[in-house]
Design a protein around this motif. Structure first.
Motif, PDB file in Angstrom:
ATOM      1  N   LEU A   1     -30.356  91.753   4.770  1.00 33.54           N
ATOM      2  CA  LEU A   1     -31.192  90.760   4.109  1.00 33.54           C
ATOM      3  C   LEU A   1     -31.978  89.929   5.115  1.00 33.54           C
ATOM      4  O   LEU A   1     -31.463  89.550   6.163  1.00 33.54           O
ATOM      5  CB  LEU A   1     -30.332  89.823   3.239  1.00 33.54           C
ATOM      6  CG  LEU A   1     -29.668  90.455   2.015  1.00 33.54           C
ATOM      7  CD1 LEU A   1     -28.865  89.407   1.254  1.00 33.54           C
ATOM      8  CD2 LEU A   1     -30.703  91.094   1.097  1.00 33.54           C
TER       9      LEU A   1
ATOM     10  N   GLY B   1     -34.314  86.532   1.401  1.00 35.47           N
ATOM     11  CA  GLY B   1     -33.546  87.302   0.426  1.00 35.47           C
ATOM     12  C   GLY B   1     -34.019  88.710   0.177  1.00 35.47           C
ATOM     13  O   GLY B   1     -33.449  89.415  -0.656  1.00 35.47           O
TER      14      GLY B   1
ATOM     15  N   GLN C   1     -35.785  80.534  -1.180  1.00 33.98           N
ATOM     16  CA  GLN C   1     -34.899  80.353  -0.044  1.00 33.98           C
ATOM     17  C   GLN C   1     -35.637  80.677   1.244  1.00 33.98           C
ATOM     18  O   GLN C   1     -36.613  81.405   1.266  1.00 33.98           O
ATOM     19  CB  GLN C   1     -33.650  81.239  -0.168  1.00 33.98           C
ATOM     20  CG  GLN C   1     -33.925  82.723  -0.216  1.00 33.98           C
ATOM     21  CD  GLN C   1     -32.677  83.525  -0.547  1.00 33.98           C
ATOM     22  OE1 GLN C   1     -32.306  83.659  -1.708  1.00 33.98           O
ATOM     23  NE2 GLN C   1     -32.017  84.038   0.471  1.00 33.98           N
TER      24      GLN C   1
END
Length: 268
Positions: free
Chosen positions: A98, A102, A60
């Protein structure tokens, strides 16, 4: 017959509008409205820079994204990538939250945020005002304020001497190993001169809460970094670090303002 019904409808509409107008704002995911400097200085272990090594890109945080009306494309090839511009830093407000890939942001870790570098990436950041440099691991997106190109963690900003100014002109150089099982030996560039730096100790005492309030007050008055540090069962209020001319100037101001016992301490 219609008039009473109309009045009832109007009253209900008024109540609905009042309820909507007084509804509380959605809470922020951050506990602080504004960012702030931490309550302590970095330890010697926290000042150790990471060694760039090969890491697979995160699942991500590495896709094209849109924010504030702009589209940002992640760089495909960062070999030899350099960039110059303005750096800023982020601290207490974001600590423990965060990052874009992540992970958990740690203001005492050598990390940074960049808008388009792959996550994670390693870069050397050099403060062009004083030629001090630091190696950081990029694991977040940003900054999205003005023309800034990189957001440093608190400890990284501390190491290159940009806490007082908040921003600084910098050059960033990617240090990304090309393949697995490789690492880059990082030798920081030698600064033209070694400038001694000093802290100013203002107070010492046994009440950490009172001293923390005093540090916050001094930080606001003089617009300088101020922290409390444990010291053999007591606590001390420390300002800085500063170069020697700034140290002496601030020390004189403090003594004239009612802090006659303030004194300077050399940075090891």
């Amino acid at each position: 017959m219609l008039r009473p019904l109309y009045l009832v409808w109007l009253a209900l509409l008024t109540l609905l509008l009042v309820a909507c107008s007084s509804a509380p704002e959605a809470p922020s995911r951050y506990s602080q409205k504004h960012d702030s400097i931490p309550a302590r200085l970095p330890s010697a272990d926290e000042l150790i820079e990471p060694e760039p090594s090969f890491e697979p890109y995160s699942r991500q945080g590495n896709r094209t994204y849109q924010l504030f009306g702009r589209t940002w494309h992640i760089l495909d090839n960062v070999e030899g990538y350099t960039q110059e511009g303005t750096a800023s830093w982020y601290g207490e407000k974001f600590h423990g939250h965060l990052t874009s890939n992540g992970e958990t942001y740690d203001m005492y870790a050598m990390s940074a945020a960049h808008k388009t570098l792959p996550l994670p990436s390693y870069v050397r950041v050099t403060n062009l005002n004083n030629q001090q440099s630091v190696v950081v691991r990029v694991n977040d997106r940003g900054p999205f304020h003005g023309n800034r190109i990189i957001d440093l963690s608190y400890v990284a900003a501390y190491k290159i001497g940009m806490l007082k100014t908040g921003t600084a002109p910098v050059r960033i150089e990617v240090l990304q190993p090309p393949e697995p099982n490789t690492a880059i030996a990082v030798t920081p560039p030698i600064a033209p001169t070694s400038v001694p730096q000093f802290y100013i100790q203002v107070h010492a005492g046994a009440d950490p809460q009172r001293l923390a309030l005093e540090a916050e007050k001094l930080q606001q008055i003089y617009a300088v970094p101020a922290t409390t540090q444990p010291n053999n069962g007591l606590y001390k209020v420390m300002l800085g670090p500063f170069a020697e001319p700034q140290t002496n100037e601030l020390l004189e101001q403090l003594r004239q303002a009612g802090y006659p016992d303030a004194f300077r301490v050399a940075v090891p």
